[in-house]
Design an enzyme around this catalytic site. Sequence first.
Site, PDB file in Angstrom:
ATOM      1  CD  GLU A   1      38.169 -34.390 -16.528  1.00  0.00           C
ATOM      2  OE1 GLU A   1      38.222 -33.184 -16.825  1.00  0.00           O
ATOM      3  OE2 GLU A   1      37.506 -34.827 -15.581  1.00  0.00           O
TER       4      GLU A   1
ATOM      5  CG  HIS B   1      27.642 -34.039 -19.731  1.00  0.00           C
ATOM      6  ND1 HIS B   1      27.234 -35.347 -19.861  1.00  0.00           N
ATOM      7  CD2 HIS B   1      28.871 -34.074 -19.198  1.00  0.00           C
ATOM      8  CE1 HIS B   1      28.197 -36.135 -19.415  1.00  0.00           C
ATOM      9  NE2 HIS B   1      29.200 -35.386 -19.016  1.00  0.00           N
TER      10      HIS B   1
ATOM     11  NE  ARG C   1      31.983 -33.458 -21.795  1.00  0.00           N
ATOM     12  CZ  ARG C   1      32.227 -32.752 -20.706  1.00  0.00           C
ATOM     13  NH1 ARG C   1      32.064 -31.457 -20.708  1.00  0.00           N
ATOM     14  NH2 ARG C   1      32.656 -33.331 -19.630  1.00  0.00           N
TER      15      ARG C   1
ATOM     16  CG  HIS D   1      28.021 -29.576 -18.307  1.00  0.00           C
ATOM     17  ND1 HIS D   1      27.605 -30.017 -17.070  1.00  0.00           N
ATOM     18  CD2 HIS D   1      29.364 -29.792 -18.348  1.00  0.00           C
ATOM     19  CE1 HIS D   1      28.656 -30.482 -16.398  1.00  0.00           C
ATOM     20  NE2 HIS D   1      29.736 -30.337 -17.154  1.00  0.00           N
TER      21      HIS D   1
ATOM     22  NE  ARG E   1      33.513 -26.561 -19.233  1.00  0.00           N
ATOM     23  CZ  ARG E   1      33.410 -27.455 -18.237  1.00  0.00           C
ATOM     24  NH1 ARG E   1      34.015 -27.243 -17.102  1.00  0.00           N
ATOM     25  NH2 ARG E   1      32.670 -28.533 -18.379  1.00  0.00           N
TER      26      ARG E   1
HETATM   27  P1  FAD Z   1      28.616 -21.333  -8.699  1.00  0.00           P
HETATM   28  O1  FAD Z   1      29.402 -22.362  -8.006  1.00  0.00           O
HETATM   29  O2  FAD Z   1      27.511 -21.789  -9.593  1.00  0.00           O
HETATM   30  O3  FAD Z   1      28.017 -20.388  -7.558  1.00  0.00           O
HETATM   31  C1  FAD Z   1      27.092 -19.369  -7.855  1.00  0.00           C
HETATM   32  C2  FAD Z   1      26.736 -18.660  -6.570  1.00  0.00           C
HETATM   33  O4  FAD Z   1      26.005 -17.472  -6.882  1.00  0.00           O
HETATM   34  C3  FAD Z   1      25.849 -19.459  -5.623  1.00  0.00           C
HETATM   35  O5  FAD Z   1      26.258 -19.190  -4.307  1.00  0.00           O
HETATM   36  C4  FAD Z   1      24.443 -18.847  -5.848  1.00  0.00           C
HETATM   37  O6  FAD Z   1      23.598 -18.968  -4.731  1.00  0.00           O
HETATM   38  C5  FAD Z   1      24.830 -17.398  -6.070  1.00  0.00           C
HETATM   39  N1  FAD Z   1      23.859 -16.573  -6.806  1.00  0.00           N
HETATM   40  C6  FAD Z   1      23.434 -16.712  -8.076  1.00  0.00           C
HETATM   41  N2  FAD Z   1      22.576 -15.707  -8.388  1.00  0.00           N
HETATM   42  C7  FAD Z   1      22.465 -14.932  -7.279  1.00  0.00           C
HETATM   43  C8  FAD Z   1      21.730 -13.759  -6.962  1.00  0.00           C
HETATM   44  N3  FAD Z   1      20.902 -13.165  -7.842  1.00  0.00           N
HETATM   45  N4  FAD Z   1      21.857 -13.250  -5.719  1.00  0.00           N
HETATM   46  C9  FAD Z   1      22.648 -13.846  -4.791  1.00  0.00           C
HETATM   47  N5  FAD Z   1      23.381 -14.939  -5.044  1.00  0.00           N
HETATM   48  C10 FAD Z   1      23.290 -15.473  -6.270  1.00  0.00           C
HETATM   49  N6  FAD Z   1      34.266 -27.657 -13.669  1.00  0.00           N
HETATM   50  C11 FAD Z   1      35.536 -28.119 -13.525  1.00  0.00           C
HETATM   51  O7  FAD Z   1      36.503 -27.350 -13.655  1.00  0.00           O
HETATM   52  N7  FAD Z   1      35.735 -29.437 -13.229  1.00  0.00           N
HETATM   53  C12 FAD Z   1      34.719 -30.325 -13.071  1.00  0.00           C
HETATM   54  O8  FAD Z   1      34.959 -31.508 -12.792  1.00  0.00           O
HETATM   55  C13 FAD Z   1      33.388 -29.861 -13.231  1.00  0.00           C
HETATM   56  N8  FAD Z   1      32.332 -30.715 -13.096  1.00  0.00           N
HETATM   57  C14 FAD Z   1      31.057 -30.208 -13.136  1.00  0.00           C
HETATM   58  C15 FAD Z   1      29.967 -31.048 -12.891  1.00  0.00           C
HETATM   59  C16 FAD Z   1      28.676 -30.540 -12.847  1.00  0.00           C
HETATM   60  C17 FAD Z   1      27.504 -31.442 -12.574  1.00  0.00           C
HETATM   61  C18 FAD Z   1      28.463 -29.146 -13.073  1.00  0.00           C
HETATM   62  C19 FAD Z   1      27.091 -28.561 -13.014  1.00  0.00           C
HETATM   63  C20 FAD Z   1      29.545 -28.315 -13.346  1.00  0.00           C
HETATM   64  C21 FAD Z   1      30.842 -28.821 -13.384  1.00  0.00           C
HETATM   65  N9  FAD Z   1      31.940 -27.987 -13.640  1.00  0.00           N
HETATM   66  C22 FAD Z   1      33.204 -28.483 -13.514  1.00  0.00           C
HETATM   67  C23 FAD Z   1      31.763 -26.544 -13.857  1.00  0.00           C
HETATM   68  C24 FAD Z   1      32.081 -25.795 -12.559  1.00  0.00           C
HETATM   69  O9  FAD Z   1      31.589 -26.544 -11.478  1.00  0.00           O
HETATM   70  C25 FAD Z   1      31.450 -24.393 -12.536  1.00  0.00           C
HETATM   71  O10 FAD Z   1      31.775 -23.709 -13.714  1.00  0.00           O
HETATM   72  C26 FAD Z   1      31.956 -23.591 -11.339  1.00  0.00           C
HETATM   73  O11 FAD Z   1      31.751 -24.309 -10.147  1.00  0.00           O
HETATM   74  C27 FAD Z   1      31.241 -22.248 -11.252  1.00  0.00           C
HETATM   75  O12 FAD Z   1      31.602 -21.628 -10.032  1.00  0.00           O
HETATM   76  P2  FAD Z   1      31.090 -20.169  -9.711  1.00  0.00           P
HETATM   77  O13 FAD Z   1      31.685 -19.794  -8.398  1.00  0.00           O
HETATM   78  O14 FAD Z   1      31.305 -19.288 -10.869  1.00  0.00           O
HETATM   79  O15 FAD Z   1      29.499 -20.321  -9.569  1.00  0.00           O
END
Ligand code: FAD
Length: 524
Positions: A110, A232, A278, A339, A374
């Site tokens: 990528e 994005h 990008r 994004h 990033r």
């Molecule tokens: P999240 O997966 O966003 O989870 C957040 C959690 O917190 C959820 O359960 C939510 O309900 C909970 N929450 C939030 N606020 C509260 C609250 N006040 N009280 C209780 N619960 C709460 N990254 C890569 O490395 N590779 C990829 O290919 C990639 N593709 C992507 C494609 C898209 C469309 C998107 C949007 C992102 C992509 N990313 C990718 C980025 C990556 O997916 C995210 O950075 C990562 O998944 C974040 O994980 P996380 O566990 O920090 O948060």
Amino acid sequence: DVLIIGSGAAGLSAALNLPESCKVAMISKGRINDGSTWWAQGGIAAVMNNEDSIEQHVKDTLKAGAGLCHEESVEYTVRNSRPAIDWLIDQGVQFTREEADQDKYHLTKEGGHSQRRIIHSADATGVAVHSALIDQAEARENLTILTDHIAIDLVTQADRDSTKYRCTGAYIYSLSDDEVHLYQAKAVILATGGASKVYLYTSNPDGCSGDGIAMAWRAGCRVANMEFNQFHPTCLFHPEARTFLLTEALRGEGAHLLLPDGSRFMDRFHEMAELAPRDVVARAIDHEMKRLGCDCVYLDISHKPADFIQSHFPTVAAECLKYGIDITKEPIPVVPAAHYTCGGVMVDKHGQTDLPNLYAIGETSFTGLHGANRMASNSLLECIVYGTASARHITDRLDSIKQPEYQPEWDESRVTDSDEDVVISHNWDELRRFMWDYVGIVRTGKRLERANHRIKLLQKEIEEYYSNYKVGNDLIELRNLSDVAQLIIRSAMARKESRGLHYSLDFPNLKQFARDTILMPLNF
Ligand code: FAD
């Protein structure tokens, strides 16, 4: 013992790395698979074979981060990339294998990566990772999962013999009984994801309102580099569509970006035209949309044979068709969209914040890995590596952490309008619109000043709602969004240069010395 706020890749990695002797509650504000993790498409960056090396992955990450990555954090993350993937495989994640050699995993390349090092599950890596981790979590007896529970604020406590505060829990609003409850814990982990919902257009699902960043800030933690918001370039623009990301592979296979009059424009901005980096493509689209006053531009692949499009992009074709857009025959309306949040709550290599017993992991945190930009697929890796690190650190310390003393229950006596829901949809729209217009892809001092003025007024209004109305999800999110918006605006105003994802027309050049933007809370 431990309260984990968030059930994405970061929260689940922490939960599953805590010992089974430890009592854990994990909450999600919606369903268990809400958040960005589920939507991740591309994959996870990791050093998987001898053609690649830790040094090379580190070097690529540092280059993408434009002088602001913390080298020790990058090295720590990359060194732990292979163990992180092995752990995911142990949890049951099925990664795509080489067609010719089923013993080998298929790796893709990528933007920014000099090697093939993206391990993936077809084009739905998020679903594969998230569902495997959820299955494991649901089988754990020491783990209670509470969905539809929304953390409002952290609870802190000073010991009698000290003036230093520590985190002892959180106030949590439950949708099922419409009440706020006090959850006490020896350690609290914030894993609430990013804050891209602060912008009008975003690739993130609902709920990415920066709750963890706002809560930690209000509780007295430092927050860093909030001006670096990754956009994005191409998301589907349709009034009825959920945000849908249109993969860069479309441009890779020859799709053109068009203005509303059908003319191409990218060659005016970069010699690589549609295949420019990008951030360059996102800035060019933003520039043209502002210049012409149009709502979107178009991405057109219809000049390719229909069977080629169908076989290469079945998901995109099917999603667009839901909204009446046949991509084999017509251009797709697109806008750039927020994004990824590179900044966040400052943590050390164990995920520890400034507040004792409070940890932050995943997109909520600022580990120093991403610097000013990033590199693709490093974010899921960061979730797993720091989720694991925080769990190990808590495990080592748990016996020595004092049980929290009793804290007061949530006080609703201030509420004067308990029967009425305050109507705040106009505030939501206003905030996300002015953040897009004034603090978006291209910034100027004047636009930032305007945004600063607007956010101050809005914050006043929100505090008023907060003291007069019963809390609900919308109000909790709006308050967090406004706090995060204010942090982004302040950080952007502080950076007098253009670096990585922060581009200012007033300061188009790089400063000689690269510095993080660290915001100190009042009570730090
Ligand atoms: P999240 O997966 O966003 O989870 C957040 C959690 O917190 C959820 O359960 C939510 O309900 C909970 N929450 C939030 N606020 C509260 C609250 N006040 N009280 C209780 N619960 C709460 N990254 C890569 O490395 N590779 C990829 O290919 C990639 N593709 C992507 C494609 C898209 C469309 C998107 C949007 C992102 C992509 N990313 C990718 C980025 C990556 O997916 C995210 O950075 C990562 O998944 C974040 O994980 P996380 O566990 O920090 O948060």
